[in-house]
Scaffold this active site. Structure first.
Site, PDB file in Angstrom:
ATOM      1  N   HIS A  63       0.852  -1.183   0.000  1.00 58.27           N
ATOM      2  CA  HIS A  63       0.000   0.000   0.000  1.00 58.27           C
ATOM      3  C   HIS A  63       0.893   1.240   0.000  1.00 58.27           C
ATOM      4  CE1 HIS A  63       0.879  -0.614   4.248  1.00 58.27           C
ATOM      5  NE2 HIS A  63       0.378   0.563   4.563  1.00 58.27           N
ATOM      6  N   HIS A  65       1.223   3.992   1.969  1.00 57.29           N
ATOM      7  CA  HIS A  65       1.663   4.762   3.129  1.00 57.29           C
ATOM      8  C   HIS A  65       3.189   4.914   3.098  1.00 57.29           C
ATOM      9  CE1 HIS A  65      -2.198   4.190   5.730  1.00 57.29           C
ATOM     10  NE2 HIS A  65      -2.190   5.341   5.096  1.00 57.29           N
ATOM     11  N   ASP A  67       5.704   4.752   5.103  1.00 57.17           N
ATOM     12  CA  ASP A  67       6.653   3.811   5.700  1.00 57.17           C
ATOM     13  C   ASP A  67       6.794   2.534   4.871  1.00 57.17           C
ATOM     14  OD1 ASP A  67       3.972   3.292   6.533  1.00 57.17           O
ATOM     15  OD2 ASP A  67       4.667   2.049   8.187  1.00 57.17           O
ATOM     16  N   HIS A  68       6.071   2.458   3.769  1.00 60.45           N
ATOM     17  CA  HIS A  68       6.170   1.300   2.876  1.00 60.45           C
ATOM     18  C   HIS A  68       6.689   1.661   1.483  1.00 60.45           C
ATOM     19  CE1 HIS A  68       3.857  -1.538   5.520  1.00 60.45           C
ATOM     20  NE2 HIS A  68       3.521  -0.369   6.045  1.00 60.45           N
ATOM     21  N   HIS A 140      -7.662  -1.943   5.709  1.00 59.00           N
ATOM     22  CA  HIS A 140      -6.792  -0.880   6.201  1.00 59.00           C
ATOM     23  C   HIS A 140      -7.415   0.464   5.830  1.00 59.00           C
ATOM     24  CE1 HIS A 140      -3.186   0.623   7.962  1.00 59.00           C
ATOM     25  NE2 HIS A 140      -2.665   1.103   6.851  1.00 59.00           N
ATOM     26  N   ASP A 211      -0.450  -3.842   5.800  1.00 60.98           N
ATOM     27  CA  ASP A 211      -1.117  -3.418   7.028  1.00 60.98           C
ATOM     28  C   ASP A 211      -2.600  -3.792   6.955  1.00 60.98           C
ATOM     29  OD1 ASP A 211       1.338  -2.357   7.507  1.00 60.98           O
ATOM     30  OD2 ASP A 211       0.675  -0.274   7.687  1.00 60.98           O
ATOM     31  N   HIS A 269       6.387  -5.310  11.515  1.00 61.91           N
ATOM     32  CA  HIS A 269       5.678  -4.034  11.606  1.00 61.91           C
ATOM     33  C   HIS A 269       5.370  -3.731  13.076  1.00 61.91           C
ATOM     34  CE1 HIS A 269       2.652  -0.895  10.607  1.00 61.91           C
ATOM     35  NE2 HIS A 269       3.363  -0.772   9.482  1.00 61.91           N
TER      36      HIS A 269
END
Length: 305
Positions: A63, A65, A67-68, A140, A211, A269
């Site tokens: 996805h 976001h 942090d990914h 999510h 997530d 995570h």
């Protein structure tokens, strides 16, 4: 085949954990590696590992976001500088190309290889003669996907002992028999090669989730997995917080693995609130429900034998 964890933290980096990225090395199978998510600093983590960015074949994004995905521009340009010339395919949700291409264009990034984009959705997103990769949408705040990597069954082994009892000596005929062909022996006897081959060797099944809150899609995608990589952002005392932010607890992950009939579970995570030995609480919580659980840390590997 091995999983190598480059980043195991949630949201933002901490002193112990960088943000999310995990590599699946396929050096014996196809001489490449696949990367799942690419948080900020992933290229630095690769430099501190035995991995080589030039070996990258696919990157799968769960996805969008930060942090990914924030590590993508740096890693893609560094791959050129490190001798990467083979095509690289990015799999990810709608919007990945639109997010990344302006960064590469305005920074005048030079790539010495062809960069391909493949938008994912429900169902099979890749297939060849060795692997099939399936995708499912999870639960999510934004579209987040899980990937199921299925190695196709391998041909059974040649039963050399049985051939020996039939008086068939090693030699050129072995190759034909191993391929299951019908073979005529020097004395005129005709044998069916298939009768000298053992049953197919089942391929491995690896599931890596983005997530998610606990959901049926995660259970279905993880069915009978040899390894399930599942987020465990919080412990169960923070279940309300996990629900609010669309994340899972370690207990949620264990329940998913148990219901799916997975063989092993790896937690990742991890929230930065679990520093040093605090993460052991997450592991203990999961192991009470699903004993075959490990908790990943940066630069830890898990062999899928």
């Amino acid at each position: 085949m091995e999983l190598y964890f480059l980043g195991t933290g949630a949201g933002m980096p901490s002193k112990e954990r960088n943000v999310t990225a995990v590599a699946l090395t396929l050096y014996d199978e196809r001489g490449t590696m696949w990367l799942f998510d690419c948080g900020e600093g992933t290229q630095h983590q690769i430099l501190r590992s035995p991995l080589k960015a030039s070996r990258l074949e696919f990157i799968f994004i769960t996805h969008l976001h930060g942090d990914h995905v924030y590590g993508l521009p740096g890693l893609l340009t560094s791959r050129s500088n490190q001798g990467g010339t083979t095509p690289l395919t990015l799999f990810g949700p709608p919007g990945l190309e639109a997010m990344l291409e302006p960064v590469l264009r305005y920074s005048q990034a030079h790539l010495s290889y062809e960069l391909l984009y493949r938008e994912v959705g429900e169902g099979v997103v890749f297939q060849d003669d060795r692997f099939e990769i399936q995708c499912s949408k999870l639960d999510h705040r934004i579209d987040s996907y899980g990937y199921r990597i299925v190695e196709k069954d391998k041909p059974g082994k040649l039963d050399a002992a049985k051939l020996h009892t039939q008086g068939i000596p090693p030699g050129p005929l072995f190759g034909k028999i191993k391929r299951g062909e019908t073979v005529a022996l020097p004395d005129g006897t005709v044998i069916d090669g298939k009768s000298f081959i053992g049953p197919p060797v089942p391929g491995k099944k690896i599931v890596i989730l983005g997530d998610t809150r606990k959901c049926e899609a995660a259970v279905s995608l993880s069915s009978d997995a040899d390894v399930l990589v599942h987020e465990a952002t919080f412990d169960s005392s923070l279940d309300e917080l996990a629900q609010m932010y669309y994340h899972s607890t370690a207990k949620d992950a264990a329940q998913t693995a148990k219901r799916a009939g997975a063989k092993s579970l790896i937690l990742t995570h991890i929230s930065s609130r679990y520093q040093e030995d605090e993460a052991a609480r997450l592991l203990s919580e999961a192991q009470q429900l699903f004993p075959a659980t490990w908790i990943a840390k940066d630069h830890w590997s898990f062999s899928i034998s």
